[in-house]
Design a protein around this motif. Structure first.
Motif, PDB file in Angstrom:
ATOM      1  N   TYR A  51       9.639  -3.152  -9.646  1.00  0.00           N
ATOM      2  CA  TYR A  51      10.313  -2.750  -8.627  1.00  0.00           C
ATOM      3  C   TYR A  51      10.270  -1.247  -8.471  1.00  0.00           C
ATOM      4  O   TYR A  51       9.697  -1.004  -7.181  1.00  0.00           O
ATOM      5  CB  TYR A  51      11.866  -3.096  -8.601  1.00  0.00           C
ATOM      6  N   ARG A  52      10.067  -0.464  -9.447  1.00  0.00           N
ATOM      7  CA  ARG A  52      10.146   0.716  -9.172  1.00  0.00           C
ATOM      8  C   ARG A  52       8.754   1.852  -9.094  1.00  0.00           C
ATOM      9  O   ARG A  52       8.578   2.659  -8.846  1.00  0.00           O
ATOM     10  CB  ARG A  52      10.965   1.545 -10.267  1.00  0.00           C
ATOM     11  N   ARG A  53       7.877   0.757  -9.601  1.00  0.00           N
ATOM     12  CA  ARG A  53       6.636   1.604  -9.716  1.00  0.00           C
ATOM     13  C   ARG A  53       5.440   0.683  -9.148  1.00  0.00           C
ATOM     14  O   ARG A  53       5.337  -0.565  -9.167  1.00  0.00           O
ATOM     15  CB  ARG A  53       6.232   1.882 -11.202  1.00  0.00           C
ATOM     16  N   LYS A  54       4.617   1.468  -8.374  1.00  0.00           N
ATOM     17  CA  LYS A  54       3.687   0.663  -7.703  1.00  0.00           C
ATOM     18  C   LYS A  54       2.527   0.253  -8.501  1.00  0.00           C
ATOM     19  O   LYS A  54       2.266   0.806  -9.637  1.00  0.00           O
ATOM     20  CB  LYS A  54       2.952   1.885  -6.550  1.00  0.00           C
ATOM     21  N   SER A  55       2.178  -1.180  -8.266  1.00  0.00           N
ATOM     22  CA  SER A  55       1.305  -1.705  -9.239  1.00  0.00           C
ATOM     23  C   SER A  55      -0.050  -1.150  -9.099  1.00  0.00           C
ATOM     24  O   SER A  55      -0.552  -1.116  -8.011  1.00  0.00           O
ATOM     25  CB  SER A  55       1.036  -3.107  -9.047  1.00  0.00           C
ATOM     26  N   SER A  56      -0.672  -0.783 -10.134  1.00  0.00           N
ATOM     27  CA  SER A  56      -2.082  -0.057 -10.225  1.00  0.00           C
ATOM     28  C   SER A  56      -3.362  -1.418  -9.828  1.00  0.00           C
ATOM     29  O   SER A  56      -4.067  -1.065  -9.766  1.00  0.00           O
ATOM     30  CB  SER A  56      -2.321   0.617 -11.451  1.00  0.00           C
ATOM     31  N   LYS A  57      -2.599  -2.513 -10.031  1.00  0.00           N
ATOM     32  CA  LYS A  57      -3.673  -3.735  -9.962  1.00  0.00           C
ATOM     33  C   LYS A  57      -3.720  -4.506  -8.832  1.00  0.00           C
ATOM     34  O   LYS A  57      -3.949  -5.622  -8.679  1.00  0.00           O
ATOM     35  CB  LYS A  57      -3.641  -4.597 -11.122  1.00  0.00           C
ATOM     36  N   GLY A  58      -2.787  -3.983  -7.774  1.00  0.00           N
ATOM     37  CA  GLY A  58      -2.637  -4.553  -6.461  1.00  0.00           C
ATOM     38  C   GLY A  58      -1.830  -5.575  -6.515  1.00  0.00           C
ATOM     39  O   GLY A  58      -1.610  -6.552  -5.712  1.00  0.00           O
ATOM     40  N   ARG A  59      -0.866  -5.867  -7.410  1.00  0.00           N
ATOM     41  CA  ARG A  59       0.071  -6.772  -7.394  1.00  0.00           C
ATOM     42  C   ARG A  59       1.345  -6.698  -6.631  1.00  0.00           C
ATOM     43  O   ARG A  59       1.608  -5.270  -6.285  1.00  0.00           O
ATOM     44  CB  ARG A  59       0.604  -7.031  -8.804  1.00  0.00           C
ATOM     45  N   ALA A  60       2.087  -7.488  -6.464  1.00  0.00           N
ATOM     46  CA  ALA A  60       3.333  -7.410  -5.572  1.00  0.00           C
ATOM     47  C   ALA A  60       4.110  -6.566  -6.329  1.00  0.00           C
ATOM     48  O   ALA A  60       4.348  -6.703  -7.371  1.00  0.00           O
ATOM     49  CB  ALA A  60       3.996  -8.606  -5.138  1.00  0.00           C
ATOM     50  N   TRP A  61       4.763  -5.632  -5.588  1.00  0.00           N
ATOM     51  CA  TRP A  61       5.752  -4.682  -6.470  1.00  0.00           C
ATOM     52  C   TRP A  61       6.684  -4.265  -5.396  1.00  0.00           C
ATOM     53  O   TRP A  61       6.581  -4.544  -4.225  1.00  0.00           O
ATOM     54  CB  TRP A  61       4.929  -3.377  -6.958  1.00  0.00           C
ATOM     55  N   GLY A  62       7.861  -3.711  -5.857  1.00  0.00           N
ATOM     56  CA  GLY A  62       8.846  -3.104  -5.198  1.00  0.00           C
ATOM     57  C   GLY A  62       9.446  -4.011  -3.983  1.00  0.00           C
ATOM     58  O   GLY A  62       9.814  -5.264  -4.504  1.00  0.00           O
ATOM     59  N   LEU A  63       9.730  -3.662  -2.918  1.00  0.00           N
ATOM     60  CA  LEU A  63      10.344  -4.605  -1.819  1.00  0.00           C
ATOM     61  C   LEU A  63       9.465  -5.935  -1.511  1.00  0.00           C
ATOM     62  O   LEU A  63       9.944  -6.900  -1.473  1.00  0.00           O
ATOM     63  CB  LEU A  63      10.468  -3.846  -0.532  1.00  0.00           C
ATOM     64  N   THR A  64       7.922  -5.802  -1.801  1.00  0.00           N
ATOM     65  CA  THR A  64       7.337  -6.832  -1.498  1.00  0.00           C
ATOM     66  C   THR A  64       7.737  -8.198  -2.343  1.00  0.00           C
ATOM     67  O   THR A  64       7.871  -9.229  -2.104  1.00  0.00           O
ATOM     68  CB  THR A  64       5.714  -6.461  -1.992  1.00  0.00           C
ATOM     69  N   ARG A  65       7.918  -8.020  -3.429  1.00  0.00           N
ATOM     70  CA  ARG A  65       8.457  -8.849  -4.381  1.00  0.00           C
ATOM     71  C   ARG A  65       9.794  -9.549  -4.402  1.00  0.00           C
ATOM     72  O   ARG A  65       9.955 -10.672  -4.187  1.00  0.00           O
ATOM     73  CB  ARG A  65       8.345  -8.653  -5.880  1.00  0.00           C
TER      74      ARG A  65
ATOM     75  N   GLN B  12       0.798  -1.269   0.042  1.00  0.00           N
ATOM     76  CA  GLN B  12       0.293  -0.049   0.019  1.00  0.00           C
ATOM     77  C   GLN B  12       0.672   1.198   0.054  1.00  0.00           C
ATOM     78  O   GLN B  12       0.483   2.383  -0.259  1.00  0.00           O
ATOM     79  CB  GLN B  12      -1.110   0.068   1.290  1.00  0.00           C
ATOM     80  N   ALA B  13       2.301   1.143   0.325  1.00  0.00           N
ATOM     81  CA  ALA B  13       3.123   2.473   0.229  1.00  0.00           C
ATOM     82  C   ALA B  13       3.062   2.985  -1.144  1.00  0.00           C
ATOM     83  O   ALA B  13       2.718   2.222  -2.116  1.00  0.00           O
ATOM     84  CB  ALA B  13       4.312   1.896   0.554  1.00  0.00           C
ATOM     85  N   SER B  14       3.489   4.451  -1.148  1.00  0.00           N
ATOM     86  CA  SER B  14       3.281   4.949  -2.476  1.00  0.00           C
ATOM     87  C   SER B  14       4.348   4.561  -3.467  1.00  0.00           C
ATOM     88  O   SER B  14       4.534   4.572  -4.490  1.00  0.00           O
ATOM     89  CB  SER B  14       3.121   6.446  -2.292  1.00  0.00           C
ATOM     90  N   ASP B  15       5.658   4.661  -2.705  1.00  0.00           N
ATOM     91  CA  ASP B  15       6.979   4.389  -3.579  1.00  0.00           C
ATOM     92  C   ASP B  15       7.915   3.594  -2.626  1.00  0.00           C
ATOM     93  O   ASP B  15       7.702   3.183  -1.622  1.00  0.00           O
ATOM     94  CB  ASP B  15       7.411   5.640  -4.129  1.00  0.00           C
ATOM     95  N   VAL B  16       9.090   3.188  -3.571  1.00  0.00           N
ATOM     96  CA  VAL B  16       9.959   2.257  -2.847  1.00  0.00           C
ATOM     97  C   VAL B  16      10.411   2.861  -1.560  1.00  0.00           C
ATOM     98  O   VAL B  16      10.875   2.219  -0.603  1.00  0.00           O
ATOM     99  CB  VAL B  16      10.862   1.758  -3.700  1.00  0.00           C
ATOM    100  N   ASP B  17      10.818   4.119  -1.706  1.00  0.00           N
ATOM    101  CA  ASP B  17      11.344   4.858  -0.338  1.00  0.00           C
ATOM    102  C   ASP B  17      10.433   4.618   0.584  1.00  0.00           C
ATOM    103  O   ASP B  17      10.966   4.518   1.802  1.00  0.00           O
ATOM    104  CB  ASP B  17      11.774   6.289  -0.652  1.00  0.00           C
TER     105      ASP B  17
ATOM    106  N   PRO C  94      14.933 -14.161 -13.736  1.00  0.00           N
ATOM    107  CA  PRO C  94      13.553 -14.482 -13.621  1.00  0.00           C
ATOM    108  C   PRO C  94      12.961 -13.065 -13.479  1.00  0.00           C
ATOM    109  O   PRO C  94      11.676 -13.002 -13.662  1.00  0.00           O
ATOM    110  CB  PRO C  94      13.213 -15.350 -12.552  1.00  0.00           C
ATOM    111  N   SER C  95      13.562 -12.107 -13.147  1.00  0.00           N
ATOM    112  CA  SER C  95      12.968 -10.819 -12.754  1.00  0.00           C
ATOM    113  C   SER C  95      12.915  -9.969 -14.176  1.00  0.00           C
ATOM    114  O   SER C  95      13.924 -10.336 -14.895  1.00  0.00           O
ATOM    115  CB  SER C  95      14.023  -9.949 -11.779  1.00  0.00           C
ATOM    116  N   GLU C  96      11.815  -9.190 -14.060  1.00  0.00           N
ATOM    117  CA  GLU C  96      11.415  -8.503 -15.311  1.00  0.00           C
ATOM    118  C   GLU C  96      12.485  -7.458 -15.594  1.00  0.00           C
ATOM    119  O   GLU C  96      12.870  -6.556 -14.830  1.00  0.00           O
ATOM    120  CB  GLU C  96       9.963  -8.084 -15.350  1.00  0.00           C
ATOM    121  N   GLU C  97      13.045  -7.267 -16.831  1.00  0.00           N
ATOM    122  CA  GLU C  97      13.712  -6.311 -17.143  1.00  0.00           C
ATOM    123  C   GLU C  97      12.658  -5.128 -17.768  1.00  0.00           C
ATOM    124  O   GLU C  97      11.384  -5.449 -17.885  1.00  0.00           O
ATOM    125  CB  GLU C  97      14.475  -6.460 -18.368  1.00  0.00           C
TER     126      GLU C  97
END
Ligand code: ATP
Ligand code: MG
Length: 621
Positions: free
Chosen positions: A354-368, A16-21, A452-455
């Motif tokens: 990693y860098r952008r919050k998912s708008s679809k509620g997917r794991a992103w950033g540190l979560t993943r 739910q955070a807004s960005d990685v920082d 396996p991580s996305e470029e």
């Protein structure tokens, strides 16, 4: 009172955070000890102090390690030093005094029989264990470990649930604890970075079954060294607060206010950490925090003792005990796994996920980054590509999953059926139940960048599958079989034909069904359906593939575009439910086309499998 950190709570909060920082700074708040937990630790130390003082007058019970060094996490162990220096002096002066022998009650009971100054350490340790066992209320499972490099007595405390170690002679640890504390206070970026690296490293041990990468103390030193090299490269030695402990120069500034503020203000330090250590020559140099730089081999022998630093595949010199390699127990396999994990993580940190919050509620950033298996190192090194399929707890299959979290019960085969259905019926792959895939032979033959991580994604990468209610889709096969094996409809595969450990398929792809899907989907939605856009069903996805196949021409190609072996395995833990699908392309190294397909599938498959199982396509487990 803070809420307990239940399963999935950390992931949810971070998503739910807004960005990685902000994920980074929230991480500390989520993991660190609460005030209540600190108070319990403090009470326990006071209790220990009272009891031990009765038996060892003048002793001091001093906490060290993560409870006090600024890198505490919920449930971290309680490291205690029982300092008997003053007790020894008191005992000596009492013994030497006229009328010796009629000492205090405590000496009569314990210290009258032994002389602490000459008693071998294991005996003192046993004595400490006996006092703990018999006299400290609530203490259980007491065990002396005299053979450890730093001998300890282990214990656990029933009411608080805390586990801990008591060591008797470990003053250097007090110093390095203070040093870590100073570093944590010196720059507010230090704690988030250390917490993130520690949690990441902890997760790397999980699905692939390899043990932990490095212990927390070593990881913390690595982060501090990294920061030293990023800022002014300063060494830690200073003239202030000179101290020598056990023959080692332990001087460093004790007061954070006396430190010059760091001139470095860069961000994205976590990504840079992974980048630096993904490419680091651990074997050929020694990481020296005292010097603030990596030293060439051989390192200078410490003048204080004849012992040289024990060199190994990873050389991390203790900041004070200069002949101690903090990572001496790390073997070659773990050292290279550490490098690989860093490279994979660095790659993931460059991706949009990693860098952008998912708008679809997917794991992103540190979560993943913290999900076991999501950025799995072993896969890249073994020439395999991993797709992680998280499952939620809503459906009936998930309930079964909950009942057998690590097992391969009916729920697992349901997921396998869904995978086979998507590959075969939706994406028009030939897909034959096959043998478990074997990774290529030698690491040197493997693709170095098969992450396996996305470029940064291409058009097809960023495309997210849009699917709605599962529909009854026919299982017509349009394509030839690749092997002579019997391909069974996904729903009817007899369980007895499936290997115990995983579900495996030999697959071939004949058409670029991943290219331009969005456009074709739009056309289909606008086209013949009089009711307007037909939502986004699996049936629609199937039609999209069929349209792409038709666009490519009616001629059946002689050769498939791609071949790969796929195998699924359960990788769920008490916290999460997931299946990992491992793809091994043939040949190795894979073509750029395979990478395109993989990037697409990694985004497409988890959501469509969940949809097939009647679960919402959601990201955060
Ligand atoms: P956590 O308990 O959360 O894993 P920690 O820093 O307390 O973190 P421990 O393994 O409990 O780690 O070690 C306690 C302390 O002992 C460390 O903080 C450090 O001061 C010292 N220590 C641990 N391992 C080493 C080592 N390999 N070399 C030197 N000192 C060490
Ligand atoms: Mg500890």
């Amino acid at each position: 009172r803070r809420e307990p950190l239940g399963p999935g709570r950390l992931e949810q909060a971070l998503c739910q955070a807004s960005d990685v920082d902000s994920q980074m700074s929230q991480l500390v708040g989520l993991l660190e000890l609460s005030e209540d937990e600190r108070r319990v630790r403090h009470l326990l130390v006071t209790l220990f102090q009272e009891v031990f003082t009765e038996f060892f007058p003048g002793c001091a019970v001093v906490p060290f390690g993560s409870s006090v060094n600024g890198f505490d996490t919920r449930g971290c162990d309680l490291d205690l030093l029982l300092d008997l220096e003053l007790t020894k002096s008191l005992q000596a002066s009492t013994r030497d005094a006229p009328g010796a022998g009629s000492g205090s009650g405590a000496e009569d009971s314990i210290l009258s029989d032994i002389d602490l100054a000459v008693t071998p350490a294991p005996e003192v340790l046993e004595l400490v264990a006996t006092v703990l066992r018999r006299c400290v209320p609530g203490v259980r499972r007491v065990r002396a470990v005299p053979t450890a490099r730093r001998p300890v007595v282990k214990f656990c405390h029933k009411q608080s649930g805390l586990v801990g170690d008591i060591s008797v002679d470990n003053r250097l640890a007090l110093l390095n604890t203070r040093f870590l504390q100073l570093c944590a206070e010196a720059d507010e970026r230090v704690r988030p970075l250390v917490y993130a690296v520690r949690l990441w490293a902890k997760q790397q041990g999980n699905p692939s079954g390899g043990g932990p990468l490095l212990n927390n103390y070593a990881l913390t030193l690595l982060v501090l060294f990294f920061l030293q090299t990023r800022s002014t490269g300063r060494s830690i030695s200073g003239d202030e607060d000179r101290a020598v402990v056990a023959g080692w120069d332990c001087s460093f500034p004790r007061d954070v206010a006396s430190l010059e503020p760091s001139t470095n203000t860069e961000s994205s330090l976590l990504a840079k950490f992974f980048h630096v250590f993904g490419d680091f020559d651990f074997t050929g140099q020694v990481i020296s925090l005292r010097e603030g730089q990596a030293l060439p081999l051989p390192p200078p022998t410490a003048p204080e003792t004849g012992d040289a630093l024990k060199l190994g595949p990873l050389n991390l010199q203790d900041p004070f005990e200069l002949n101690h390699n903090v990572a001496a127990n790390v073997n070659e396999k773990t050292a290279s796994r550490f490098g690989r994990c860093c490279r994979d993580a660095a790659k993931y940190c460059r991706s949009l996920q990693y860098r952008r919050k998912s708008s679809k509620g997917r794991a992103w950033g540190l979560t993943r980054l913290f999900q076991p298996g999501a950025v799995e190192p072993g896969a890249a090194s073994a020439g395999a590509f991993l797709i992680s399929i998280p499952l939620d707890g809503a459906g009936s299959s998930s309930q079964q999953l909950c009942q057998e979290p690590g097992g391969r019960g009916p729920w697992f085969w349901e997921v396998c059926d869904a995978i086979a259905f998507i590959l075969r019926d939706v994406l028009k792959c030939s897909c034959t139940a096959g043998k478990p895939p074997r990774a290529p032979r030698e690491e040197s033959e493997l693709p170095v960048d098969s992450a396996p991580s996305e470029e940064l994604p291409t058009e097809s990468d960023t495309e997210e599958p849009s699917v709605a209610e599962p529909s009854s889709v026919g299982s017509k096969r349009h394509l030839p079989e690749v092997t002579n094996g019997t391909t069974l409809p996904a729903k009817k595969r007899p369980r007895t034909n499936v290997p115990d450990e995983a579900a495996n398929w030999s697959c071939a792809i004949w058409h670029r069904v991943w290219t331009g899907r969005r456009r074709v989907r739009r056309q289909l939605q606008q086209g013949d359906s009089p009711e307007g856009p037909d939502g986004d069903s699996l049936e629609l996805e199937q039609k999209v593939s069929e349209a792409i196949v038709q666009q490519e021409g009616t001629e059946q190609p002689l050769q498939p575009l791609l071949r790969f072996e796929a195998s699924a395995r359960a990788a769920s833990t008490r916290r999460e439910m997931r299946v990992l699908l491992r793809l091994v392309p043939s040949p190795v190294p894979p073509s750029p086309l395979f990478r395109d397909f993989f990037h697409f599938l990694r985004s497409f498959l988890p959501a469509t499998v969940r949809r097939r199982l009647g679960q919402e396509p959601t990201g955060c487990p």
